[in-house]
Design an enzyme around this catalytic site. Structure first.
Site, PDB file in Angstrom:
ATOM      1  N   ASN A 242     -69.504   7.529  18.458  1.00  0.00           N
ATOM      2  CA  ASN A 242     -69.132   7.965  19.804  1.00  0.00           C
ATOM      3  C   ASN A 242     -70.351   7.943  20.728  1.00  0.00           C
ATOM      4  OD1 ASN A 242     -70.034  10.187  18.239  1.00  0.00           O
ATOM      5  ND2 ASN A 242     -68.979  11.670  19.556  1.00  0.00           N
TER       6      ASN A 242
ATOM      7  N   GLU B 261     -71.269   9.396  24.498  1.00  0.00           N
ATOM      8  CA  GLU B 261     -70.820  10.242  25.596  1.00  0.00           C
ATOM      9  C   GLU B 261     -71.419   9.804  26.931  1.00  0.00           C
ATOM     10  OE1 GLU B 261     -69.871  14.323  23.101  1.00  0.00           O
ATOM     11  OE2 GLU B 261     -71.639  14.281  24.388  1.00  0.00           O
TER      12      GLU B 261
ATOM     13  N   GLU C  30     -64.031   5.080  17.349  1.00  0.00           N
ATOM     14  CA  GLU C  30     -63.062   4.026  17.063  1.00  0.00           C
ATOM     15  C   GLU C  30     -63.105   2.917  18.118  1.00  0.00           C
ATOM     16  OE1 GLU C  30     -61.227   7.950  15.611  1.00  0.00           O
ATOM     17  OE2 GLU C  30     -62.547   7.239  17.217  1.00  0.00           O
TER      18      GLU C  30
ATOM     19  N   CYS D 120     -58.167  10.457  17.770  1.00  0.00           N
ATOM     20  CA  CYS D 120     -57.409  11.055  18.874  1.00  0.00           C
ATOM     21  C   CYS D 120     -56.236  10.145  19.234  1.00  0.00           C
ATOM     22  CB  CYS D 120     -58.313  11.272  20.082  1.00  0.00           C
ATOM     23  SG  CYS D 120     -58.837   9.737  20.889  1.00  0.00           S
TER      24      CYS D 120
ATOM     25  N   CYS E  46     -57.177   6.619  20.527  1.00  0.00           N
ATOM     26  CA  CYS E  46     -57.704   5.769  19.463  1.00  0.00           C
ATOM     27  C   CYS E  46     -56.628   5.347  18.475  1.00  0.00           C
ATOM     28  CB  CYS E  46     -58.853   6.473  18.748  1.00  0.00           C
ATOM     29  SG  CYS E  46     -60.332   6.583  19.786  1.00  0.00           S
TER      30      CYS E  46
END
Length: 234
Positions: A44, A46, A57, A88, A91
């Site tokens: 990930n 940010e 993902e 999530c 994803c």
């Protein structure tokens, strides 16, 4: 294809350590097996604009296509402790697009198919079904700026002794200050009025039908206006 889940989780854990998470402090890593045997990974990333943060993902899918494409067979997604983490909602849609219903995802309680993680999924089959069954009328590019304005008039005509239906799209004087009314586009011919109305609604919500007797009906969106109180029914 044999899946080495320990290897996948190890790859996900390793890439997790490269996550850029200055705001949440919640690093995530993901690794997936491709149908040709290679492994693609992502972490990930940010952003100060929280809504544009990239999930791990997302990186996996980007890596998939950047390294040759293919289909995802299995995915392991882990948190900071190296434990399985569920994708999530967004994803899951990405994984469905690139792995399909049989792609496996590692969960704390065991393996789950994408069909279980995303039941009743929306995908390209839904797009193809609509396009094949009822192609959406296309507004010429030169007239795109007029979409939603003016009025489409649908009316019957005769061709080779047979009744047909046609339409024309007319701009209103009020569309542009000082503008005159005039025809923007003349439609083709159809065997049924419903097709002509569909053509009209692709251009403007204001569609009227004039039948052979000269009676005017409302076929547009919303309630009929006062000056055209009767709704068209084909």
């Amino acid at each position: 294809m044999e899946i080495d889940w320990e290897r996948l989780r190890a790859a996900a854990t390793d890439v997790m350590r490269h996550a850029y998470v200055p705001y949440s402090k919640f690093p995530v890593g993901a690794a997936a097996l491709v149908d040709d045997g290679r492994i693609v990974v992502g972490c990930n990333v940010e952003n100060a604009g929280y809504g544009v943060t990239l999930c791990a993902e997302c990186g996996v899918v980007s890596s998939l296509h950047a390294t040759g494409g293919g289909r995802l067979v299995a995915l392991s997604c882990v948190d900071a402790t190296g434990e399985p983490l569920m994708p999530c909602g967004r994803c899951r849609q990405l994984l469905w697009e690139n792995g399909g219903p049989e792609c496996l995802v590692e969960a704390k309680g065991g393996l789950l198919r994408m069909a279980e993680l995303l039941p009743h999924a929306f995908d390209v089959a839904d797009l193809d079904a609509v396009t094949a069954a009822d192609p959406v009328p296309v507004v010429p590019e030169r007239l795109a700026a007029w979409r939603g304005r003016g009025t489409v008039f649908v009316h019957p005509d005769l061709s080779a002794g047979q009744q047909i239906w046609t339409a024309y799209w007319e701009r209103s004087a009020g569309d542009t200050e000082g503008a005159e009314t005039g025809v923007l586009e003349e439609g083709p011919t159809w065997e049924a009025p419903a097709e002509a109305v569909t053509w009209g609604l692709a251009r403007t919500p204001r569609v009227v039908v004039v039948d052979a007797s000269g009676t005017i009906f409302w076929a547009g969106e919303g309630d009929p206006p006062m000056e055209i109180p009767v709704r068209w029914s084909s």
